[in-house]
Motif scaffolding. Structure first.
Motif, short mmCIF file in Angstrom:
data_model
loop_
_atom_site.label_atom_id
_atom_site.label_comp_id
_atom_site.label_asym_id
_atom_site.label_seq_id
_atom_site.Cartn_x
_atom_site.Cartn_y
_atom_site.Cartn_z
N SER A 1 29.88 12.95 -10.98
CA SER A 1 29.06 13.24 -12.16
C SER A 1 28.85 14.75 -12.30
CB SER A 1 27.71 12.54 -12.04
OG SER A 1 26.84 12.97 -13.08
N PRO A 2 28.81 15.27 -13.52
CA PRO A 2 28.58 16.71 -13.72
C PRO A 2 27.11 17.10 -13.61
CG PRO A 2 28.84 15.63 -15.85
CD PRO A 2 29.09 14.57 -14.80
N LEU A 3 26.21 16.14 -13.41
CA LEU A 3 24.79 16.45 -13.37
C LEU A 3 24.42 17.25 -12.12
CD1 LEU A 3 23.35 12.99 -14.48
CD2 LEU A 3 23.38 15.09 -15.83
N PRO A 4 23.58 18.28 -12.24
CA PRO A 4 23.09 18.96 -11.05
C PRO A 4 22.22 18.02 -10.23
CG PRO A 4 21.94 19.74 -13.01
CD PRO A 4 23.04 18.86 -13.50
N ALA A 5 22.26 18.18 -8.92
CA ALA A 5 21.58 17.23 -8.05
C ALA A 5 21.02 17.93 -6.81
CB ALA A 5 22.55 16.13 -7.62
N ALA A 6 19.84 17.46 -6.40
CA ALA A 6 19.28 17.80 -5.09
C ALA A 6 19.04 16.48 -4.39
CB ALA A 6 17.98 18.58 -5.23
N TYR A 7 19.54 16.34 -3.17
CA TYR A 7 19.49 15.04 -2.53
C TYR A 7 19.56 15.20 -1.01
CZ TYR A 7 24.57 15.77 -2.27
OH TYR A 7 25.81 16.29 -2.02
N ALA A 8 19.14 14.14 -0.32
CA ALA A 8 19.24 14.10 1.14
C ALA A 8 20.62 13.60 1.52
CB ALA A 8 18.17 13.19 1.72
N GLU A 9 21.26 14.30 2.43
CA GLU A 9 22.55 13.86 2.96
C GLU A 9 22.26 12.83 4.05
OE1 GLU A 9 25.69 12.70 3.17
OE2 GLU A 9 25.95 14.51 1.96
N ARG A 10 22.43 11.55 3.74
CA ARG A 10 21.93 10.48 4.60
C ARG A 10 22.98 9.85 5.50
NH1 ARG A 10 17.86 7.17 0.65
NH2 ARG A 10 17.56 8.75 -0.94
N THR A 11 24.23 9.82 5.06
CA THR A 11 25.23 8.98 5.72
C THR A 11 25.35 9.27 7.20
OG1 THR A 11 26.45 8.76 3.66
CG2 THR A 11 27.63 8.26 5.69
N ALA A 12 25.47 10.54 7.58
CA ALA A 12 25.66 10.89 8.99
C ALA A 12 24.49 10.41 9.84
CB ALA A 12 25.86 12.39 9.14
N HIS B 1 13.45 14.66 4.72
CA HIS B 1 12.90 15.92 4.20
C HIS B 1 12.82 15.88 2.66
CE1 HIS B 1 13.17 17.44 8.26
NE2 HIS B 1 14.47 17.17 8.28
N PHE B 2 12.22 14.80 2.16
CA PHE B 2 12.20 14.61 0.71
C PHE B 2 11.31 15.61 -0.01
CE2 PHE B 2 13.62 10.07 1.47
CZ PHE B 2 14.88 10.29 0.96
N GLU B 3 10.30 16.17 0.66
CA GLU B 3 9.51 17.21 0.00
C GLU B 3 10.39 18.43 -0.30
OE1 GLU B 3 5.64 18.28 1.15
OE2 GLU B 3 5.02 16.25 1.69
N THR B 4 11.26 18.76 0.64
CA THR B 4 12.20 19.87 0.40
C THR B 4 13.17 19.51 -0.72
OG1 THR B 4 12.06 20.55 2.72
CG2 THR B 4 13.97 21.32 1.47
N VAL B 5 13.64 18.26 -0.72
CA VAL B 5 14.54 17.81 -1.80
C VAL B 5 13.84 17.95 -3.16
CG1 VAL B 5 15.76 15.82 -2.78
CG2 VAL B 5 15.83 16.25 -0.31
N GLY B 6 12.58 17.52 -3.23
CA GLY B 6 11.85 17.61 -4.49
C GLY B 6 11.70 19.05 -4.96
N ALA B 7 11.36 19.94 -4.04
CA ALA B 7 11.22 21.35 -4.41
C ALA B 7 12.53 21.93 -4.92
CB ALA B 7 10.71 22.15 -3.21
#
Length: 312
Positions: free
Chosen positions: A149-160, A283-289
């Motif tokens: 998707s071309p949408l900008p995103a902030a997210y937690a890298e969870r898989t590892a 670290h979802f607070e960091t993701v939100g910021a």
């Protein structure tokens, strides 16, 4: 009616200097700012918010589309967004969605009509392609891995980290692992990541009966645990989608007089810390910021925040 020109005339400063003070901008000497603010108070002047919006091209409002606030994923994201918005002098408008497509479309149309400077989707019911169709009309940020998707995103890298958590369970001899999640596999990137990690670690598909969805609260965790206990082959370990939920599952096993499975929670909540449960901190607070930072910028950027497996 008092205008900005009246303030400029009475204070002896230019309209542009008065404007910088009203808009809380820098590059105004403290003495100058104090003199202008004194005149503003004397005149009891209040800026016209609509006029300021029209002149600046901004509303200073960012809409946050939030399905609910019953799970720490959403509350922690929201804390980070609000903290960043406060520092940047923006307002946050909460837009409850319950994952309903019609509501989300209403918010997207409001963005198109410039009711908000941007929308942050903490989760969504509409497909990403539908959200992306509105992106030219206004800034849209998502809180998941955008894939193609071309949408900008902030997210937690969870898989590892999911893989690491499940490897821990496998190393402890567990083969029958239950997974608790909020949403069904077909619509949830989080559920897909958890199930995908299970398949990567155990090299088999997760039996459908061991995936319990619709789990959001501690009470839901209790109900899911009772369903797992009722199966012909009970699980020996559970990867939960929250520490509070894991505690709810533990309570169900104790109430039934059954051995408590090994539990791994998520979101590093106090309840899990008190019981000494392993947990995954996204670290979802960091993701939100970071999501808010993307919302008020114009950079087509994706920000992945590494998650962390915490073992007491």
């Amino acid at each position: 009616m008092t205008t900005i020109r009246d303030i400029a005339r009475l204070s002896g400063y230019s309209v542009s200097t008065v404007s910088r003070v009203l808009n809380q901008q820098n590059y105004v000497a403290p003495a100058t700012r104090a003199a202008i603010q004194r005149v503003i108070r004397q005149l009891d002047y209040a800026p016209n918010a609509v006029a300021r919006t029209l002149s600046s091209g901004r509303t200073w409002n960012v809409g946050v589309v939030l399905p609910h606030a019953d799970h720490p994923y959403f509350t922690q994201l929201l804390h980070g967004i609000v903290r960043a918005a406060f520092a940047a002098n923006y307002h946050i408008v909460l837009l409850p969605s319950k994952w309903e497509a019609e509501l989300e479309l209403q918010y997207l149309e409001a963005l198109r009509q410039h009711a908000y400077d941007a929308l942050i989707f903490t989760s969504h019911g509409l497909p990403l392609s539908r959200l992306a169709a509105y992106h030219p009309a206004g800034r849209i940020v998502i809180c998941q891995n955008p894939g193609t998707s071309p949408l900008p995103a902030a997210y937690a890298e969870r898989t590892a980290t999911y893989v690491a958590a499940l490897q821990r369970l496998r190393a402890h001899g567990h083969r029958r692992v239950g997974i608790l999640t909020s949403r069904p596999l077909a619509v949830s990137a989080t559920t897909q990541a958890m199930v995908g990690a299970y398949e990567q670690v155990f090299h088999v598909g997760l039996p459908p009966e061991r995936l319990r969805t619709g789990v959001i609260t501690a009470a839901d965790g209790e109900q899911a645990a009772r369903a797992l206990m009722a199966q012909a082959q009970p699980v020996s370990a559970i990867l939960s989608n929250g520490d509070d939920i894991a505690v709810g599952a533990r309570r169900a096993y104790l109430a039934a007089g059954q051995p408590v499975p090994e539990l791994i929670g998520q979101e590093h909540q106090l309840s899990g810390e008190v019981l000494g449960l392993p947990t995954i901190d996204h670290h979802f607070e960091t993701v939100g910021a970071r999501a808010f930072g993307l919302a008020i910028s114009r950079a087509p950027q994706n920000v992945a925040i590494p998650s962390e497996l915490i073992v007491p």
